[in-house]
Scaffold this motif. Structure first.
Motif, PDB file in Angstrom:
ATOM      1  N   ASN A  10       0.729  -1.226  -0.105  1.00 49.30           N
ATOM      2  CA  ASN A  10      -0.060   0.094   0.002  1.00 49.30           C
ATOM      3  C   ASN A  10       0.941   1.065  -0.004  1.00 49.30           C
ATOM      4  O   ASN A  10       1.988   1.371   0.730  1.00 49.30           O
ATOM      5  CB  ASN A  10      -0.838  -0.108   1.082  1.00 49.30           C
ATOM      6  CG  ASN A  10      -1.794   1.137   1.362  1.00 49.30           C
ATOM      7  OD1 ASN A  10      -2.239   1.727   0.288  1.00 49.30           O
ATOM      8  ND2 ASN A  10      -1.973   1.637   2.791  1.00 49.30           N
TER       9      ASN A  10
ATOM     10  N   THR B  66       0.290   5.421   0.040  1.00 49.03           N
ATOM     11  CA  THR B  66      -0.788   6.413   0.221  1.00 49.03           C
ATOM     12  C   THR B  66      -0.074   7.746   0.774  1.00 49.03           C
ATOM     13  O   THR B  66       0.862   7.768   1.292  1.00 49.03           O
ATOM     14  CB  THR B  66      -1.846   5.904   1.117  1.00 49.03           C
ATOM     15  OG1 THR B  66      -3.055   7.044   0.938  1.00 49.03           O
ATOM     16  CG2 THR B  66      -1.397   5.983   2.345  1.00 49.03           C
TER      17      THR B  66
ATOM     18  N   GLN C  36      -0.260   3.978  -7.685  1.00 46.50           N
ATOM     19  CA  GLN C  36      -0.551   4.273  -6.387  1.00 46.50           C
ATOM     20  C   GLN C  36       0.261   5.648  -6.302  1.00 46.50           C
ATOM     21  O   GLN C  36      -0.561   6.543  -5.931  1.00 46.50           O
ATOM     22  CB  GLN C  36      -0.212   3.674  -5.244  1.00 46.50           C
ATOM     23  CG  GLN C  36      -0.837   2.137  -5.371  1.00 46.50           C
ATOM     24  CD  GLN C  36      -0.712   1.319  -4.133  1.00 46.50           C
ATOM     25  OE1 GLN C  36      -1.304   1.536  -3.209  1.00 46.50           O
ATOM     26  NE2 GLN C  36       0.146   0.309  -4.347  1.00 46.50           N
TER      27      GLN C  36
ATOM     28  N   GLU D 109     -12.905   8.019  -0.884  1.00 46.44           N
ATOM     29  CA  GLU D 109     -12.272   8.125   0.383  1.00 46.44           C
ATOM     30  C   GLU D 109     -12.439   9.641   0.785  1.00 46.44           C
ATOM     31  O   GLU D 109     -12.242   9.910   2.198  1.00 46.44           O
ATOM     32  CB  GLU D 109     -10.659   8.295  -0.065  1.00 46.44           C
ATOM     33  CG  GLU D 109     -10.158   6.772  -0.515  1.00 46.44           C
ATOM     34  CD  GLU D 109      -8.782   6.709  -1.080  1.00 46.44           C
ATOM     35  OE1 GLU D 109      -7.937   7.542  -0.945  1.00 46.44           O
ATOM     36  OE2 GLU D 109      -8.572   5.646  -1.313  1.00 46.44           O
TER      37      GLU D 109
ATOM     38  N   ARG E 128      -7.515  10.093   7.754  1.00 41.58           N
ATOM     39  CA  ARG E 128      -7.118   9.578   6.444  1.00 41.58           C
ATOM     40  C   ARG E 128      -7.809   8.211   6.351  1.00 41.58           C
ATOM     41  O   ARG E 128      -7.877   7.474   7.412  1.00 41.58           O
ATOM     42  CB  ARG E 128      -5.443   9.335   6.366  1.00 41.58           C
ATOM     43  CG  ARG E 128      -5.280   8.837   5.067  1.00 41.58           C
ATOM     44  CD  ARG E 128      -5.241  10.004   3.975  1.00 41.58           C
ATOM     45  NE  ARG E 128      -4.653   9.394   2.673  1.00 41.58           N
ATOM     46  CZ  ARG E 128      -5.642   8.949   1.601  1.00 41.58           C
ATOM     47  NH1 ARG E 128      -6.936   9.285   1.892  1.00 41.58           N
ATOM     48  NH2 ARG E 128      -5.319   8.544   0.764  1.00 41.58           N
TER      49      ARG E 128
ATOM     50  N   ARG F 159      -8.228   5.098   3.589  1.00 42.15           N
ATOM     51  CA  ARG F 159      -7.498   4.647   2.414  1.00 42.15           C
ATOM     52  C   ARG F 159      -7.893   3.279   2.118  1.00 42.15           C
ATOM     53  O   ARG F 159      -7.804   2.559   3.111  1.00 42.15           O
ATOM     54  CB  ARG F 159      -6.038   4.811   2.330  1.00 42.15           C
ATOM     55  CG  ARG F 159      -5.216   3.869   1.357  1.00 42.15           C
ATOM     56  CD  ARG F 159      -5.140   4.535   0.194  1.00 42.15           C
ATOM     57  NE  ARG F 159      -4.207   3.594  -0.752  1.00 42.15           N
ATOM     58  CZ  ARG F 159      -4.157   3.537  -1.994  1.00 42.15           C
ATOM     59  NH1 ARG F 159      -4.803   4.526  -2.573  1.00 42.15           N
ATOM     60  NH2 ARG F 159      -3.389   2.830  -2.538  1.00 42.15           N
TER      61      ARG F 159
ATOM     62  N   ARG G 213      -6.755  -0.048  -0.146  1.00 45.03           N
ATOM     63  CA  ARG G 213      -5.862  -0.707  -0.816  1.00 45.03           C
ATOM     64  C   ARG G 213      -6.713  -1.464  -1.945  1.00 45.03           C
ATOM     65  O   ARG G 213      -7.064  -2.461  -1.684  1.00 45.03           O
ATOM     66  CB  ARG G 213      -4.934  -1.171  -0.189  1.00 45.03           C
ATOM     67  CG  ARG G 213      -3.603  -1.951  -1.021  1.00 45.03           C
ATOM     68  CD  ARG G 213      -3.924  -3.326  -1.185  1.00 45.03           C
ATOM     69  NE  ARG G 213      -2.415  -3.741  -1.725  1.00 45.03           N
ATOM     70  CZ  ARG G 213      -2.490  -4.503  -2.860  1.00 45.03           C
ATOM     71  NH1 ARG G 213      -3.659  -5.067  -3.242  1.00 45.03           N
ATOM     72  NH2 ARG G 213      -1.227  -4.859  -3.237  1.00 45.03           N
TER      73      ARG G 213
END
Ligand code: SF4
Lengths: 221, 396, 228
Positions: A61, A63, A147, B76, B354, B356, B358
């Motif tokens: 992941n 971010t 990403q 999101e 936050r 998120r 995946r």
């Protein structure tokens, strides 16, 4: 695999000039992370991937996080002795400082070969406006490709060394970075009033087009 | 002439040039220009609003760029403006074929953030529903894959016939056919009745018969073999590096199943195997799904046998108004499409600071270009179909 | 009092539209089928709708479910999903229309030949639905396209889609071929193509088609008494 503290120490001996900061996570999950400095991040990432004891070959992941600048009020208490000989007085001095904002990229690494993880690493930009460049980790882990494009699109972090850094979700002509906390979305609908203050404010703003009672009185007369 | 232009010309790849047939680089006087084909976002075989721009030399693909964002619904951003619980129904709409397992991933992340435990019965229910979802997803996927192969709907009719039976069960349990919104932080929302469990058990007991029928219909079909074997090979080392997870990764022979690795939920209590592929081609990816469904049936029958009585919700758990301590958590599950993770960062407030997702579907597409290089444009559709994407999750 | 039997009485035969349903049913029982061209034409059209095969989001799965064996949209003559807009009569906007997708949806609509109809399936296509707060979500496809049928739900069940289809069939059956109330596609003043919005720097430009949609009036307030 050794603990994150040990890993930090290993990195410190291996990369003496790099800054590796241990970031504690006070939450229940206790997933701590390592803050790397941008200059050495890619070397460290290659090391993490290829070191036989770690073999973090899989970046799951990636971010972004936006930390806008915020005002922090520091309260300093000093005790002033009473010249008259009485008990010392405690004087509070408040000072407001502005903690500069920054953007952060967070990577969660796992090892498919050794089946351990996650190791969380983070990178931070210097500010949110002009110094927003970080090294891309796509050359290390190909999975960061889309990403990092997404982080670039939604947060505005520029990844140096990314093979194809374009907007991914929004169209190319789009100018903003919508996941930033201060993004203002186009006012294109009437917000339903809800218990959330910001939403309530937006709803009121939309209804500001309704003339006030005084104005309506005028038109009625 | 040349090997295909490596996607990372500047950085030497640790794994050498991509495997697969060599693609001609076309720039001499004998070859014409490349033909650029834009497939999608409205295309019957792109599974929604996916778009890819392929450069063709004759019928061969020499370049392929996916284009995303046509279903970017700002999940999101919306989640960062609502409470933790209010995001649960939105997670249904991420991967809209598998709402039950997406719910679980999100609940797992929030529970990690809160330090919340889950009672045994709820853990079993989660396994049951997630595995049922996996079965539904895989059987629909096989239907869609054959649709892309040109069977025009027939296998899909079989798959949807079976899906309706599962969906009826989901509906009688949660109240909605697709958007189940079933998991809560610390348990599940409603307790199934014994009749429900009995009905589910019968359905699962009969499911292998459907699988046999399905396989009799599809596996070994000559056209299918010709069009899938050796098509879209995926090299295991490159797949790991590209973050590819789930059946696509395992079809390349990499033994990585988060149900085994993390043993989240109660998966350590179940006896099941992880099927692995040999060649990493489209056929293996198809076959792997069939085998995974059979393993899911095994897990389910153990779960129905062992499910204990008891509460389905931790009595101490807060029902709403969650305010986790400041901190962050990343939780992941083995979704039907791959590793589905949720990364949450709390600043102590009522909303996540936050949030998120995946998305496995998005990241599994990373190597789409590499898998398609050198194949014909018709094969790219089949390769895409075998990766199994859902656009709600790709673009979020 | 009585007319001699040899002189036949001329009874003017009523036009098909003026016969009562009971009379027509009576005649049909006796083997006489009465219809008008309009009715025949509409009957044919309404029972052979070819929808455009395109799904936008979650609602599309229910659209597929409506086409499969259990719900079987073929019973209503609408099972031929055409991938090409040039061959389709009906656009089922099934799912969230994002701003990135909206120009393409309008373009698809423009490519469909007349007569064409539009069903907004699901809360998202009607108003943005659960994703209404999104910066990239179009708050209803009716900002750019004329919608005939709205099907609420998130997602609407396949039965709801069938109901919407039946409602559309009713609408088609009631259309006139000429006269002032003739169908939309036969009138000169009704456009067949709509302007395609463009990607702007912050939003679509224009954000809506002003000829089709304008912001709803602010909520009504009780009238004020000027003397009070
Ligand atoms: S209305 Fe609901 S089910 Fe339909 S597209 Fe929107 S979110 Fe998905």
């Amino acid at each position: 695999m050794d603990t994150l503290e040990q890993l930090r120490d290993r990195l410190a001996t291996r990369f003496p000039e790099a800054q590796v900061v241990f970031v504690t996570n006070p939450g229940a999950s206790a997933e701590h992370s390592l803050l790397l400095d941008a200059a050495h991040a890619r070397d460290i990432a290659f090391f993490l991937r290829d070191d036989p004891a770690l073999r973090l070959d899989y970046c799951s992941n990636a971010t972004g996080i936006d930390w806008p600048e915020k005002e922090i009020t520091d309260v300093v208490k000093t005790s002033v002795p009473d010249p008259a000989g009485g008990p010392a007085k405690i004087v509070e001095t408040k000072s407001v400082r502005v903690q500069p904002g920054y953007l952060e990229a967070v990577y969660h690494l796992f090892s498919v070969a050794l089946k351990h993880g996650p190791v969380v690493i983070r990178l931070r930009t210097a500010n949110r406006s002009d110094a927003v460049t970080l090294p891309s980790l796509t050359p290390v882990w190909r999975s960061c490709d889309f990403q990092e494009r997404e982080i670039f699109d939604l947060f505005g972090i520029v990844f140096a060394g990314h093979p194809d850094l374009r907007r991914i979700l929004m169209w190319d002509e789009f100018k903003d970075h919508p996941m930033r906390k201060d993004y203002v979305e186009p006012a294109d609908y009437e917000w339903e009033p809800t218990a959330h203050d910001e939403v309530l404010d937006k709803a009121k703003a939309f209804r500001a087009s309704v003339p006030s009672v005084a104005a309506r009185k005028e038109t009625a007369s | 002439m040349n090997s295909p232009a490596p996607a990372f010309a500047s950085v030497p790849s640790p794994f050498g040039a991509p495997s697969g047939p060599t693609v001609r680089a076309v720039h001499d006087q004998f070859h014409g220009d490349l033909l650029e084909v834009s497939m999608g976002p409205q295309h019957p075989s792109t599974h929604g609003v996916f778009r890819m721009i392929a450069s063709l030399d004759g019928e061969q693909i020499v370049k392929l760029k996916p284009v995303f964002g046509y279903l970017h619904r700002n999940h999101e951003k919306i989640a960062e403006n609502t409470s933790y619980l209010a995001s649960m129904p939105y997670t249904d709409r991420l991967d809209y074929l598998c709402s039950m397992s997406t719910n679980w991933a999100y609940a797992l992340a929030v529970e990690k953030l809160l330090g919340q435990s889950v009672p045994d019965r709820a853990q079993y229910l989660r396994v049951i529903l997630a595995e049922m979802t996996r079965i539904v997803n895989h059987s629909c996927l096989v239907g869609f894959l054959f649709n892309d192969l040109g069977t025009s709907f027939t296998p899909l009719l079989y798959a949807f016939r079976e899906r309706e039976k599962f969906i009826d069960l989901f509906e009688s349990l949660s109240g909605s056919r697709m958007m189940c919104n079933y998991q809560r932080f610390g348990g599940c929302r409603v307790d199934p009745t014994p009749e429900w469990l009995a009905a589910a058990r019968t359905l699962i007991e009969n499911f292998p018969r459907f699988l046999d029928e399905y396989e009799r219909l599809l596996t070994g079909n000559e056209i299918m073999l010709a069009r899938t074997q050796g098509i879209g090979r995926l090299d295991p080392a490159r797949a790991v590096n590209a973050g590819i997870t789930g059946p696509v990764l395992r079809a390349s022979g990499v033994d990585y199943d988060i149900r085994k690795v993390d043993a989240y939920g109660f998966y350590s209590r179940f006896d099941f195997r992880v099927p692995l592929g040999d060649h990493g081609d489209t056929y293996d990816r198809y076959m792997l799904r069939i085998l995974e469904m059979r393993e899911s049936v095994k897990i389910l029958s153990q779960a129905f046998r062992d499910i204990p009585a008891g509460p389905i919700m931790d009595p101490k758990a807060k029902q709403r108004g969650h305010r986790p301590k400041a901190g962050e958590a990343y939780a992941r599950i083995e979704g039907p499409k791959g590793e589905l993770g949720f990364y949450l960062l709390s600043d102590g407030g009522p909303n996540p600071y936050r949030y998120r997702v995946r998305p496995p579907s998005l990241i599994n597409l990373t190597l789409l270009e590499e898998m398609c290089l050198g194949h014909t444009i018709a094969d790219s559709v089949v390769i895409l179909g075998s990766i199994d994407i859902v656009l709600g999750e790709v673009d979020r | 009092m009585s007319t001699p039997a040899s002189t036949p009485v001329y009874v003017p035969f009523p036009a098909a539209g003026e016969l009562s349903d009971a009379d027509r049913e009576d005649l049909r029982r006796n083997g006489i089928l009465l219809t008008s061209l309009e009715e025949l034409y509409n009957w044919g059209r309404s029972n052979s709708i070819w929808p455009l095969q395109f799904g936008l989001a979650c609602c599309a799965i229910e659209m597929i479910a409506a086409a499969t064996a259990r719900f079987d949209i073929a019973r209503f003559g609408a099972e031929i999903f055409r991938p090409s807009p040039r061959q389709a009569d009906l656009m089922i906007v099934s799912g969230t229309v994002t701003k990135k997708m909206a120009p393409l949806v309008v373009r698809l609509w423009n490519q469909m030949p007349e007569p064409k109809y539009c069903i907004a399936m699901g809360a998202c296509a009607i108003s943005g639905g659960p994703f209404k707060q999104g910066y990239n979500v179009l708050k209803g496809i009716d900002r750019f396209l004329p919608v005939d049928i709205y099907i609420p739900g998130c997602p609407p069940r396949p039965e709801a889609l069938l109901n919407g289809l039946i409602k559309l069939q009713e609408q088609i059956k009631g259309e006139h071929l000429n006269g002032p109330r003739s169908a939309r596609h036969l009138r000169d003043d009704a456009p067949s193509e709509y302007p395609i919005p463009e990607y702007g720097t912050h939003d679509l430009t224009p954000a809506q088609n002003p000829a089709l949609w304008s912001a709803p009036a602010p909520p009504r307030y009780p009238p004020v008494d000027p003397t009070a």
